[in-house]
Design an enzyme around this catalytic site. Sequence first.
Site, PDB file in Angstrom:
ATOM      1  N   ARG A  67       0.823  -1.213   0.000  1.00 43.23           N
ATOM      2  CA  ARG A  67       0.000   0.000   0.000  1.00 43.23           C
ATOM      3  C   ARG A  67       0.860   1.268   0.000  1.00 43.23           C
ATOM      4  NH1 ARG A  67      -5.052   0.728   1.134  1.00 43.23           N
ATOM      5  NH2 ARG A  67      -5.260  -1.295   2.133  1.00 43.23           N
ATOM      6  N   ASN A 109     -13.215  14.501   1.316  1.00 40.99           N
ATOM      7  CA  ASN A 109     -13.871  13.275   0.853  1.00 40.99           C
ATOM      8  C   ASN A 109     -15.376  13.468   0.912  1.00 40.99           C
ATOM      9  OD1 ASN A 109     -14.148  10.437   0.224  1.00 40.99           O
ATOM     10  ND2 ASN A 109     -14.597  10.058   2.383  1.00 40.99           N
ATOM     11  N   HIS A 111     -18.741  11.319   1.444  1.00 40.95           N
ATOM     12  CA  HIS A 111     -19.090  10.009   1.981  1.00 40.95           C
ATOM     13  C   HIS A 111     -20.610   9.898   2.060  1.00 40.95           C
ATOM     14  CE1 HIS A 111     -18.578   6.347   4.299  1.00 40.95           C
ATOM     15  NE2 HIS A 111     -19.536   6.783   5.091  1.00 40.95           N
ATOM     16  N   SER A 138     -22.078  13.342   3.518  1.00 38.36           N
ATOM     17  CA  SER A 138     -21.233  14.291   4.247  1.00 38.36           C
ATOM     18  C   SER A 138     -19.975  14.581   3.440  1.00 38.36           C
ATOM     19  CB  SER A 138     -20.782  13.688   5.588  1.00 38.36           C
ATOM     20  OG  SER A 138     -21.879  13.219   6.343  1.00 38.36           O
ATOM     21  N   ASP A 147     -12.838   8.124   7.385  1.00 37.87           N
ATOM     22  CA  ASP A 147     -14.099   8.887   7.405  1.00 37.87           C
ATOM     23  C   ASP A 147     -14.329   9.642   8.717  1.00 37.87           C
ATOM     24  OD1 ASP A 147     -14.663   7.928   4.832  1.00 37.87           O
ATOM     25  OD2 ASP A 147     -15.684   6.160   5.603  1.00 37.87           O
TER      26      ASP A 147
HETATM   27  C1  GRF Z   1     -20.547   8.205  -4.195  1.00 41.82           C
HETATM   28  O1  GRF Z   1     -21.709   7.695  -3.657  1.00 41.82           O
HETATM   29  C2  GRF Z   1     -19.645   8.740  -3.106  1.00 41.82           C
HETATM   30  O2  GRF Z   1     -20.328   9.329  -2.060  1.00 41.82           O
HETATM   31  C3  GRF Z   1     -18.994   7.472  -2.632  1.00 41.82           C
HETATM   32  O3  GRF Z   1     -18.770   6.740  -3.794  1.00 41.82           O
HETATM   33  C4  GRF Z   1     -19.705   7.097  -4.793  1.00 41.82           C
HETATM   34  C5  GRF Z   1     -18.945   7.546  -5.993  1.00 41.82           C
HETATM   35  O4  GRF Z   1     -19.755   7.722  -7.094  1.00 41.82           O
HETATM   36  N1  GRF Z   1     -17.851   7.751  -1.823  1.00 41.82           N
HETATM   37  P1  GRF Z   1     -19.164   8.315  -8.436  1.00 41.82           P
HETATM   38  O5  GRF Z   1     -18.000   7.426  -8.876  1.00 41.82           O
HETATM   39  O6  GRF Z   1     -18.725   9.721  -8.202  1.00 41.82           O
HETATM   40  O7  GRF Z   1     -20.301   8.230  -9.424  1.00 41.82           O
END
Ligand code: GRF
Length: 221
Positions: A67, A109, A111, A138, A147
Amino acid sequence: MQRFRIAVLASGRGSNLRALLDAIADGSLAATIVGVFSDKPTCGAIALARDAGLPAVALRPRDYADRDDHDEALFSAVADVQPDLIVCAGYLRIISAASVRRFEGRMLNIHPSLLPKYPGLDTHARALAAGDAEHGASVHVVVPELDAGPLLSQVRIPVEAGDDAAALAARLLPHEHALLRATVSLLAAGRLDIRNTPVTLDGRPLSAPLQLDRSHRLTGA
Ligand code: GRF
């Protein structure tokens, strides 16, 4: 003045990247996407970036020893584009603490839950299983713990009778897009400042996450 420089990290279909590009195109977000970065060369976000003529870098984790090695390579490519802000928009890998610290106060991010509820995966199913009356998304500052960084903004939607995880996710998605656009616009305008703790809005500490209203405006901003 130089445009606000945004790097996007994504692993999926790229609808949040699309939302940012649309906001730039319609003038509501004064910024430039300077690169799209991924762990999945075949994902929709990378295809979208290439279609839009954006620099796109996708590095497969299996081509790296571990990683840390993968993160080092990916985030060195991110550093090369000199972003003011890194937006994790559906980037599905845990980012090593060293890489988070390298961009401390410059990474956020989106989420799909009302954090601190449901960090991690399967957020929609977990909200349904808990019998929650509302669900949401969020935007938060990225810190090494998953998160868990300072919350900037949220959007809430009611859970409806008959919702399953897919229906709930689909109903939430356009609100997520609006939330991300509005929050990133505040950062690009220099009003929201995540470089230090506490986060500030217009120079004052943000005491609670901003809430997106029905007309997709952030209340309190
Ligand atoms: C979204 O629901 C975001 O909140 C989550 O992953 C999804 C990504 O969707 N973390 P996209 O690839 O932007 O369509």
